[in-house]
Structures are given as structure tokens and as C-alpha cells.
Design a protein around this motif. Structure first.
Motif, PDB file in Angstrom:
ATOM      1  N   LEU A   2      34.504  33.751  54.878  1.00  0.00           N
ATOM      2  CA  LEU A   2      34.908  35.152  54.795  1.00  0.00           C
ATOM      3  C   LEU A   2      34.907  35.624  53.338  1.00  0.00           C
ATOM      4  CD1 LEU A   2      35.815  37.536  56.487  1.00  0.00           C
ATOM      5  CD2 LEU A   2      38.157  36.770  56.199  1.00  0.00           C
ATOM      6  N   TYR A   3      35.310  34.753  52.442  1.00  0.00           N
ATOM      7  CA  TYR A   3      35.297  35.071  51.004  1.00  0.00           C
ATOM      8  C   TYR A   3      33.874  35.344  50.525  1.00  0.00           C
ATOM      9  CZ  TYR A   3      35.966  34.365  45.980  1.00  0.00           C
ATOM     10  OH  TYR A   3      35.984  34.519  44.612  1.00  0.00           O
ATOM     11  N   THR A   4      32.916  34.557  50.951  1.00  0.00           N
ATOM     12  CA  THR A   4      31.521  34.738  50.560  1.00  0.00           C
ATOM     13  C   THR A   4      30.975  36.052  51.101  1.00  0.00           C
ATOM     14  OG1 THR A   4      31.225  32.339  50.596  1.00  0.00           O
ATOM     15  CG2 THR A   4      29.232  33.685  50.615  1.00  0.00           C
ATOM     16  N   ILE A   5      31.284  36.361  52.344  1.00  0.00           N
ATOM     17  CA  ILE A   5      30.827  37.620  52.928  1.00  0.00           C
ATOM     18  C   ILE A   5      31.432  38.810  52.190  1.00  0.00           C
ATOM     19  CG2 ILE A   5      30.918  39.039  55.027  1.00  0.00           C
ATOM     20  CD1 ILE A   5      30.731  36.420  56.615  1.00  0.00           C
ATOM     21  N   PRO A  63      35.672  29.000  47.355  1.00  0.00           N
ATOM     22  CA  PRO A  63      36.978  29.576  47.686  1.00  0.00           C
ATOM     23  C   PRO A  63      38.144  28.608  47.560  1.00  0.00           C
ATOM     24  CG  PRO A  63      35.798  29.083  49.686  1.00  0.00           C
ATOM     25  CD  PRO A  63      34.866  28.752  48.532  1.00  0.00           C
ATOM     26  N   GLU A  64      37.936  27.470  46.932  1.00  0.00           N
ATOM     27  CA  GLU A  64      39.047  26.524  46.814  1.00  0.00           C
ATOM     28  C   GLU A  64      40.011  26.887  45.682  1.00  0.00           C
ATOM     29  OE1 GLU A  64      35.487  24.872  44.628  1.00  0.00           O
ATOM     30  OE2 GLU A  64      35.796  25.271  46.719  1.00  0.00           O
ATOM     31  N   HIS A  65      39.848  28.086  45.124  1.00  0.00           N
ATOM     32  CA  HIS A  65      40.763  28.551  44.084  1.00  0.00           C
ATOM     33  C   HIS A  65      42.090  28.973  44.717  1.00  0.00           C
ATOM     34  CE1 HIS A  65      37.541  28.440  41.178  1.00  0.00           C
ATOM     35  NE2 HIS A  65      36.787  29.193  41.966  1.00  0.00           N
ATOM     36  N   ALA A  66      43.037  29.278  43.854  1.00  0.00           N
ATOM     37  CA  ALA A  66      44.340  29.733  44.331  1.00  0.00           C
ATOM     38  C   ALA A  66      44.189  31.108  45.000  1.00  0.00           C
ATOM     39  CB  ALA A  66      45.307  29.830  43.155  1.00  0.00           C
ATOM     40  N   TRP A  67      45.105  31.467  45.871  1.00  0.00           N
ATOM     41  CA  TRP A  67      45.028  32.727  46.612  1.00  0.00           C
ATOM     42  C   TRP A  67      45.051  33.912  45.671  1.00  0.00           C
ATOM     43  CZ3 TRP A  67      48.809  36.320  46.121  1.00  0.00           C
ATOM     44  CH2 TRP A  67      50.027  35.892  45.611  1.00  0.00           C
ATOM     45  N   LEU A  71      42.306  36.921  45.348  1.00  0.00           N
ATOM     46  CA  LEU A  71      42.762  38.300  45.478  1.00  0.00           C
ATOM     47  C   LEU A  71      42.420  39.117  44.235  1.00  0.00           C
ATOM     48  CD1 LEU A  71      44.340  40.175  47.391  1.00  0.00           C
ATOM     49  CD2 LEU A  71      46.382  39.560  46.104  1.00  0.00           C
ATOM     50  N   LEU A  72      42.564  38.523  43.067  1.00  0.00           N
ATOM     51  CA  LEU A  72      42.241  39.214  41.823  1.00  0.00           C
ATOM     52  C   LEU A  72      40.748  39.498  41.719  1.00  0.00           C
ATOM     53  CD1 LEU A  72      43.347  40.245  39.099  1.00  0.00           C
ATOM     54  CD2 LEU A  72      42.867  37.994  38.175  1.00  0.00           C
ATOM     55  N   SER A  73      39.915  38.528  42.052  1.00  0.00           N
ATOM     56  CA  SER A  73      38.477  38.747  41.941  1.00  0.00           C
ATOM     57  C   SER A  73      37.996  39.790  42.941  1.00  0.00           C
ATOM     58  CB  SER A  73      37.712  37.437  42.128  1.00  0.00           C
ATOM     59  OG  SER A  73      37.883  36.934  43.422  1.00  0.00           O
ATOM     60  N   LEU A  76      39.334  43.290  41.714  1.00  0.00           N
ATOM     61  CA  LEU A  76      38.581  43.862  40.594  1.00  0.00           C
ATOM     62  C   LEU A  76      37.205  44.351  41.035  1.00  0.00           C
ATOM     63  CD1 LEU A  76      39.495  41.428  37.697  1.00  0.00           C
ATOM     64  CD2 LEU A  76      40.191  43.801  37.966  1.00  0.00           C
ATOM     65  N   LEU A  77      36.534  43.593  41.886  1.00  0.00           N
ATOM     66  CA  LEU A  77      35.247  44.046  42.405  1.00  0.00           C
ATOM     67  C   LEU A  77      35.406  45.338  43.210  1.00  0.00           C
ATOM     68  CD1 LEU A  77      33.354  40.833  43.545  1.00  0.00           C
ATOM     69  CD2 LEU A  77      32.672  42.446  41.787  1.00  0.00           C
ATOM     70  N   ALA A  78      36.438  45.419  44.016  1.00  0.00           N
ATOM     71  CA  ALA A  78      36.671  46.636  44.801  1.00  0.00           C
ATOM     72  C   ALA A  78      36.977  47.828  43.891  1.00  0.00           C
ATOM     73  CB  ALA A  78      37.809  46.411  45.788  1.00  0.00           C
TER      74      ALA A  78
END
Length: 106
Positions: A2-5, A63-67, A71-73, A76-78
Motif C-alpha cells: 500500500l505504501y508503494t502504491i 516500508p520497514e521504516h518507522a510509522w 507518514l512524514l514522507s 510532504l509529497l501530498a
């Protein structure tokens, strides 16, 4: 997955808004102060988005980073996408209200 999409969707949206604005605006004199203010940030962000899409296609998302990092990435993209879409639609509205000022093909 879902993160990749979500990354693909946000990057493609921003790149499309950037290319759409530049196609409508058709800047001719890139080094005038007015053009630098109006177009260069859109060009730079468009190139950055294109690079990010290529890297995402090559490396994939991790997506193995912290939540909060995810959320921050995405946030910022949004936010950048929102700025690009506002720029695109505001210029579209400007062209509708001022058809005589529309750039012509040379």
C-alpha cells in the motif's frame, strides 16, 4: 504494498501537474525574473519527481521504516502535490478568464 502504491500515485500526480502547467504556460525566456518565479520551481520539482519515480521503479519502496517516517514522507509529497495542483488549476482559470493573454505557438 500500500505504501508503494501511495508513493506511485503521489509522484505521478505531481509529475502530471508539473508537466501540464509547463505545457500550458510554455515559458520562452527562462532567465527573466518573472519566468524564474513562475516556472523554475515547477521545473525543479518535476525533475525531482521524475527522478524519484525512476528510483522507486528501480529500488522499490522500503516500508520497514518507522510509522512517523512513512507518514512524514507521504505528507510532504501530498503537500507538494497540492501546491502543484493549485498552480496548475489557477493557471487554467487564468487562461479561461484572459484568453487574449494565452501563449501562442511560435
Amino acid at each position: 504494498m500500500l505504501y508503494t502504491i501511495a508513493l506511485y500515485a503521489l509522484l505521478i500526480t505531481g509529475l502530471a501537474a508539473s508537466i501540464g502547467f509547463l505545457a500550458m504556460h510554455r515559458p520562452r525566456r527562462f532567465f527573466r525574473k518573472v519566468e524564474i518565479n513562475a516556472s523554475w520551481w515547477v521545473i525543479i520539482v518535476g525533475l525531482w519527481y521524475a527522478r524519484s519515480l525512476v528510483l522507486l521503479g528501480i529500488r522499490g519502496a522500503r516500508p520497514e521504516h518507522a510509522w512517523w517516517d512513512i507518514l512524514l514522507s507521504l505528507g510532504l509529497l501530498a503537500a507538494i502535490d497540492a501546491l502543484l495542483l493549485v498552480r496548475f488549476f489557477s493557471y487554467l482559470r487564468y487562461l479561461r478568464e484572459h484568453p487574449k493573454d494565452a501563449p501562442t505557438a511560435v
